[in-house]
Design an enzyme around this catalytic site. Structure first.
Site, PDB file in Angstrom:
ATOM      1  N   ASP A 193       7.153   9.830  -0.265  1.00 45.18           N
ATOM      2  CA  ASP A 193       7.358  10.043  -1.705  1.00 45.18           C
ATOM      3  C   ASP A 193       8.838  10.326  -1.935  1.00 45.18           C
ATOM      4  O   ASP A 193       9.629  10.315  -0.980  1.00 45.18           O
ATOM      5  CB  ASP A 193       6.463  11.171  -2.235  1.00 45.18           C
ATOM      6  CG  ASP A 193       6.006  10.898  -3.667  1.00 45.18           C
ATOM      7  OD1 ASP A 193       6.875  10.718  -4.528  1.00 45.18           O
ATOM      8  OD2 ASP A 193       4.789  10.837  -3.909  1.00 45.18           O
ATOM      9  N   HIS A 266       8.134   6.047  -6.533  1.00 47.60           N
ATOM     10  CA  HIS A 266       8.071   7.192  -5.624  1.00 47.60           C
ATOM     11  C   HIS A 266       8.710   6.867  -4.281  1.00 47.60           C
ATOM     12  O   HIS A 266       8.187   7.204  -3.220  1.00 47.60           O
ATOM     13  CB  HIS A 266       6.618   7.667  -5.451  1.00 47.60           C
ATOM     14  CG  HIS A 266       6.074   8.367  -6.666  1.00 47.60           C
ATOM     15  ND1 HIS A 266       6.589   9.556  -7.136  1.00 47.60           N
ATOM     16  CD2 HIS A 266       5.069   8.034  -7.528  1.00 47.60           C
ATOM     17  CE1 HIS A 266       5.912   9.936  -8.222  1.00 47.60           C
ATOM     18  NE2 HIS A 266       4.997   9.025  -8.483  1.00 47.60           N
ATOM     19  N   GLU A 329       3.183   5.144 -11.195  1.00 44.76           N
ATOM     20  CA  GLU A 329       4.364   5.757 -11.803  1.00 44.76           C
ATOM     21  C   GLU A 329       5.674   5.107 -11.378  1.00 44.76           C
ATOM     22  O   GLU A 329       6.556   5.772 -10.849  1.00 44.76           O
ATOM     23  CB  GLU A 329       4.379   7.259 -11.482  1.00 44.76           C
ATOM     24  CG  GLU A 329       3.150   7.970 -12.028  1.00 44.76           C
ATOM     25  CD  GLU A 329       3.132   9.468 -11.736  1.00 44.76           C
ATOM     26  OE1 GLU A 329       2.738  10.208 -12.647  1.00 44.76           O
ATOM     27  OE2 GLU A 329       3.480   9.892 -10.615  1.00 44.76           O
TER      28      GLU A 329
HETATM   29  C1  ACM Z   1      -0.739  10.260  -9.078  1.00 41.19           C
HETATM   30  O1  ACM Z   1      -1.225  11.369  -9.304  1.00 41.19           O
HETATM   31  N1  ACM Z   1       0.511   9.984  -9.428  1.00 41.19           N
HETATM   32  C2  ACM Z   1      -1.496   9.219  -8.424  1.00 41.19           C
END
Ligand code: ACM
Ligand code: ZN
Length: 757
Positions: A193, A266, A329
Site C-alpha cells: 500500500d 495505493h 481508490e
Molecule cells: C478499501 O477499503 N479501500 C477496499
C-alpha cells in the site's frame, strides 16, 4: 436418553479426574461456529493415556493436529481404535460428522480438511486448559455427541493489512490459528500500500530498501488538525523465506492465503522506490499519513513489465487460485495529464480514464490467467467494464456485488456496513482510537452475505464473505486482536452456520463461555457483553427509558439517577424509567446478589427538550445500513456519539435531500433549534452547505453551515417565535469533489438529534 438441540447452548457436567481428587466441573458445550446439527446424550467418552488413534494417510494433517493438541494437554496418544478417522466419500469437501459415544470417537469426512473441522469441534469439547498446556488432570470425560456439519459458504475469510502497520510472523501464525479454529479457510493478506511494501521481491531491491520504510507516521486521527507526526522511521518486510514458512503453516491449517498486490492505486510506496513507475517520474515519499494518493502506476509498458516481474515472484510463493490485485481508490488525476497514458487511451481506442482502469486490470488479468491464476479485486474493478474472469470483492455497499453477480461473476462480500472491523464496536467513549464508523457485534452477526436483489440463481455467484482489518489505527498486535475479536467469531457463524437456525441470544451465551478459551489462547478480545443497551420507548402515554443487558442470567442492572444517592446505594433496575425532565442516568451490569460490577458504567444524558414526545416525519427513508433507531431517534432526547455516526442516534442518507417535519402536538414557544451533522470526508460523509427552517405556514429561512471539522453544529435562536410544526430541509452536499476519497460519488448526509428549546 438423547435430546436434540438444533441451535442450543448446552450445559453438561464434565468430570475431570486427577490422581488424588475428583473434581466435577461444569463444562458448557459452546461451539463456535455452531454446528448445523448436534445431538447430545448424557454419557461420556473417557479420554486418558490409554486412548489410541487410528487413521489413514489421507487424514494425516487433521490427525497430527489432534495428537499434538492432546499432547499439549498432557495426554500421550498411541495408535489404537478409540479415535478413528473414516473416509466417507458421500460427504462434501468441507463437511464432517463427529460421533462421540462411550467407548469410541468416530470422525467421518471425505477429505483431510473436513476431518480437520471435526477436530476443531472436538477441540472445543475439551477443557480450555488444553489450549495453553495448563491442564493438570490425566483424564477428561468428553460428552457424547452426534454432530453432522458442513459450511453454508465456500469462501470464509479474514483480511489483514500489514502495510499501515506490520506485524510479527508469530502474530500472523496466531491469526491463522484463529481463522482455522473458527473453520474459516481464507486469509487475505494485504501486502502492499502507499505506506509500505511488505513482500520481498528479489528483482527489485529498492522495494526492500526504500518502499518498505516510511520516515514517520501520523499521530492521532486523520481528522485532527493540524496533522502531527511521530518523527520515527517505521517499516519492515517479510522475506521470501518467511513467506514460504507462513504459506506452509497456513496449508497445515487448511487456510488459503490470497496475497494482495495493489494496483493501479495505493502504490505510492513502490513509486517512491522506482519513480519511473509513476506518471510524472518525480520522486515521491512513502506515505506518512492515511488516505488516497494521486501518484498511481502509469500505464506505460515499463510498469507492466515491473508488475509482471513482481507477480512472477508472488506466484512462486503463493499457490492460491486467486491473486488479489486491489483496484480500489485510484484517482485518475495523473493519468489525465500524462502523455503516456493519453497515448495509451488513443491507441487502445478507450473512451476515458475509467476505461483505462479497465484496460489496466484486464491486461493484468490476462497475464495471471496465462499462469493459471484468477484475479480478485475491489469493486472499483467494475469501472469502465469488468475484466472477463474477475471475481469482485464488494466493499462499497453491495451494489458492486449485485452488478457482478447479475453478469455472471463471482463475488466476495465485504461491505463496510457489516465487515469493516476497523470501525468502532461500542459507543463507549473510552474505546481505543479507531477510524470511525460503528459496527457492533450484533450487526455483524445479523449479516446476510446474499444481497436481497439477487435471485437464487444469481446468489450462487456469492462465494462468501470476509471481515476486513485495516490497520491505520492499530499499531499493536493486541489492538488488532481487540478489533478482530469477537466480531470474527460472529462472522465465522455467518459463513458456516445455517442462517435459518441463527440466534444472537444463543450466540452471545456461547460467546460468554468461549471467552475462557480466548483467555487461554491469550487473545485480547473486546468484551462488550456486559454493556447496557438503552432505548427510549413510549408506554401508557409516557416517554420512558428502557435498559437491557445482553447477558441476563445471574446478572442485574443497577441504576442511579442524578440527584439520587451515590453509586453504592444505586437501585436494581426493574422497569423502564419515566422521563419527564432532563436527567442523567448511570447504569451498569452487576453479578446477581453481589457488588461485583461486570461491565462499564453507561452514562445516558437525556435532554428533555420540546421536541421529545412529538411526531416526526422524514420524506425519505434513511439508508438501511444506517437507520439508527428510526426517525423517532432524532427527537428522543439523546444525542449521537461524537465519533460513531453509525450508532442508534444518527441517521444516514445517501445522496438525497431530505425534509423533516416535526409536530409538537400543540403550539409552543420556540427559542432555539439545534442539531449536528457528521463530516467524515474519509468515509464519504459531508455536512450540508445549508439548511432551511420554517414554522407552521411561514417562509423558509436559510442558514449556511461551516465545513470545518468532523462535526458541524447548527444552532439558531429565535425571538417571539411560536409554532406547532417545524419544517427542516436538509440539502445533500452533492458529488464528492476530485482529489477526495470517493470523488465523483454522491456524498452521505448524517444528522443527529434535533433539539428544540
Ligand atoms: C478499501 O477499503 N479501500 C477496499
Ligand atoms: Zn501515465
Amino acid at each position: 436418553m438423547h435430546f436434540k438441540t438444533s441451535f442450543g447452548f448446552i450445559i453438561l457436567l464434565l468430570t475431570v479426574l486427577s490422581c488424588q481428587q475428583k473434581n466435577i466441573e461444569t463444562q458448557e458445550i459452546a461451539i463456535i461456529p455452531q454446528p448445523n446439527s448436534i445431538e447430545v446424550s448424557k454419557t461420556f467418552f473417557v479420554l486418558n493415556h490409554t486412548t489410541g488413534i487410528n487413521y489413514d494417510n489421507i487424514f494425516e494433517i487433521s490427525a497430527d493436529f489432534l495428537k499434538s493438541y492432546l499432547e499439549s494437554g498432557g495426554i500421550e496418544v498411541k495408535s489404537g481404535n478409540n479415535i478413528t478417522f473414516i473416509e466417507d466419500k458421500n460427504l462434501q469437501k468441507e463437511a464432517y460428522s463427529l460421533n462421540v459415544i462411550e467407548d469410541s470417537i468416530e470422525i467421518k469426512a471425505s477429505t483431510d480438511q473436513g476431518a480437520f473441522y471435526a477436530v476443531q469441534t472436538l477441540r472445543q469439547l475439551l477443557p480450555v486448559e488444553f489450549e495453553n498446556a495448563s491442564f493438570k488432570g490425566n483424564q477428561v470425560n468428553i460428552p457424547s455427541v452426534v454432530i453432522e456439519d458442513s459450511p453454508q459458504f465456500a469462501y470464509r475469510g479474514m483480511h489483514l493489512d500489514v502495510s499501515r502497520h506490520v506485524f510479527s510472523l508469530e502474530f500472523i501464525k496466531k491469526y491463522i490459528d484463529a481463522i482455522a479454529m473458527l473453520k474459516m479457510n481464507t486469509f487475505h493478506w494485504h501486502l502492499t500500500d502507499d505506506q509500505g511494501w511488505r513482500i520481498e521481491i528479489k528483482k527489485y531491491p529498492k522495494l526492500q530498501e526504500i518502499a518498505a520504510y516510511r520516515d514517520e507516521t501520523l499521530v492521532g486521527h486523520y481528522s485532527d488538525q493540524p496533522h502531527q507526526f511521530d518523527g520515527k522511521k517505521y517499516g519492515g518486510f517479510y522475506s521470501q523465506e518467511e513467506i514460504k514458512d507462513i504459506v506452509a503453516y497456513a496449508q497445515e491449517h487448511f487456510v488459503t492465503i490470497i496475497p494482495e498486490i495493489e494496483m493501479p492505486g495505493h502504490s505510492q510506496a513502490a513509486i517512491a522506490a522506482y519513480p519511473e513507475l509513476g506518471c510524472t517520474g518525480e520522486k515521491v515519499e512513502v506515505a506518512k499519513k492515511w488516505g488516497v494518493f494521486e501518484d498511481i502506476y502509469c500505464t506505460n509498458d515499463e510498469t507492466f513489465d515491473f508488475l509482471e516481474d513482481v507477480l512472477d515472484e508472488v506466484l512462486e510463493l503463493f499457490p492460491s487460485k486467486y491473486i488479489h490485485i486491489g483496484g480500489d481508490e485510484a484517482p485518475k488525476t495523473r493519468w489525465k495529464s500524462c502523455a503516456n497514458c493519453q497515448t495509451r487511451i488513443k491507441e487502445e481506442g478507450l473512451k476515458d480514464e475509467h476505461e483505462l482502469q479497465n484496460y489496466f486490470i484486464t491486461r493484468i488479468e490476462k497475464y495471471l490467467n496465462s499462469k493459471g491464476r484468477q484475479i480478485i479485486g475491489w469493486d472499483e474493478i467494475l469501472e469502465g467494464g469488468l475484466a472477463p474472469n474477475a471475481t469482485v470483492m464488494s466493499w462499497r455497499g453491495t451494489s458492486g456485488a449485485v452488478e457482478a453477480a447479475k453478469s455472471g461473476h463471482n463475488v466476495v462480500m465485504t461491505p463496510t456496513s457489516h465487515c469493516y472491523f476497523d470501525y468502532y464496536q461500542s459507543d463507549n467513549e473510552d474505546e481505543p482510537l479507531a477510524i470511525g464508523g460503528f459496527l457492533h457485534l450484533e450487526k455483524v452477526y445479523g449479516f446476510n452475505p446474499i444481497p436481497e436483489e439477487l435471485t437464487s440463481e444469481e446468489a450462487q455467484y456469492v462465494l462468501g464473505a470476509q471481515g476486513n482489518i485495516w490497520t491505520e489505527y492499530m499499531p499493536a498486535e493486541d489492538q488488532v486482536e481487540y478489533m478482530a475479536f469477537p466480531r470474527m467469531l460472529a462472522m465465522s457463524e455467518v459463513l458456516w452456520s445455517d442462517s435459518e437456525q441463527k440466534s444472537y441470544g444463543d450466540f452471545v451465551k456461547r460467546l460468554e463461555s468461549f471467552h475462557k478459551r480466548l483467555d487461554a489462547l491469550d487473545i485480547n478480545y473486546a468484551n462488550h457483553l456486559y454493556e447496557i443497551e438503552s432505548n427510549i420507548i413510549e408506554e401508557d402515554g409516557e416517554i420512558k427509558l428502557e435498559l437491557n443487558s445482553l447477558v441476563k442470567e445471574g446478572k442485574v442492572i443497577r441504576v442511579t439517577l442524578n440527584g439520587d444517592k451515590p453509586n453504592y446505594e444505586s437501585r436494581v433496575y426493574t422497569k423502564p424509567i419515566v422521563i419527564d425532565t432532563s436527567r442523567t442516568i448511570k447504569a451498569a451490569v452487576f453479578k446477581f446478589n453481589s457488588n461485583e460490577k461486570l461491565g462499564k458504567t453507561i452514562i445516558q444524558n437525556i435532554n428533555y427538550h420540546k421536541g421529545v414526545g412529538g411526531k416526526i416525519i422524514i420524506n425519505k427513508q434513511p439508508h438501511k445500513a444506517y437507520s439508527g433507531s428510526g426517525s423517532k431517534g432524532l427527537i428522543n432526547g439523546i444525542s449521537g456519539s461524537n465519533s460513531r455516526f453509525g450508532d442508534k442516534e444518527w441517521l444516514g442518507f445517501w445522496g438525497e435531500d431530505i425534509m423533516v417535519e416535526i409536530d409538537l402536538g400543540e403550539e409552543k414557544e420556540i427559542k432555539s433549534i439545534e442539531t449536528r451533522f457528521y463530516n467524515g470526508n474519509g468515509q464519504w460523509i459531508y455536512a450540508p452547505k445549508e439548511i432551511l427552517v420554517a414554522f407552521d405556514n411561514e417562509q423558509y429561512q436559510s442558514f449556511k453551515l461551516d465545513d470545518d471539522g468532523s462535526l458541524i453544529s447548527f444552532k439558531s435562536h429565535f425571538l417571539d417565535q411560536s409554532a406547532k410544526k417545524i419544517y427542516i430541509k436538509v440539502q445533500n452536499y452533492g458529488t464528492i469533489p476530485e482529489g477526495k476519497q470517493g470523488a465523483g460519488h454522491k456524498a452521505w448526509t448524517f444528522i443527529d438529534e434535533i433539539i428544540i428549546n
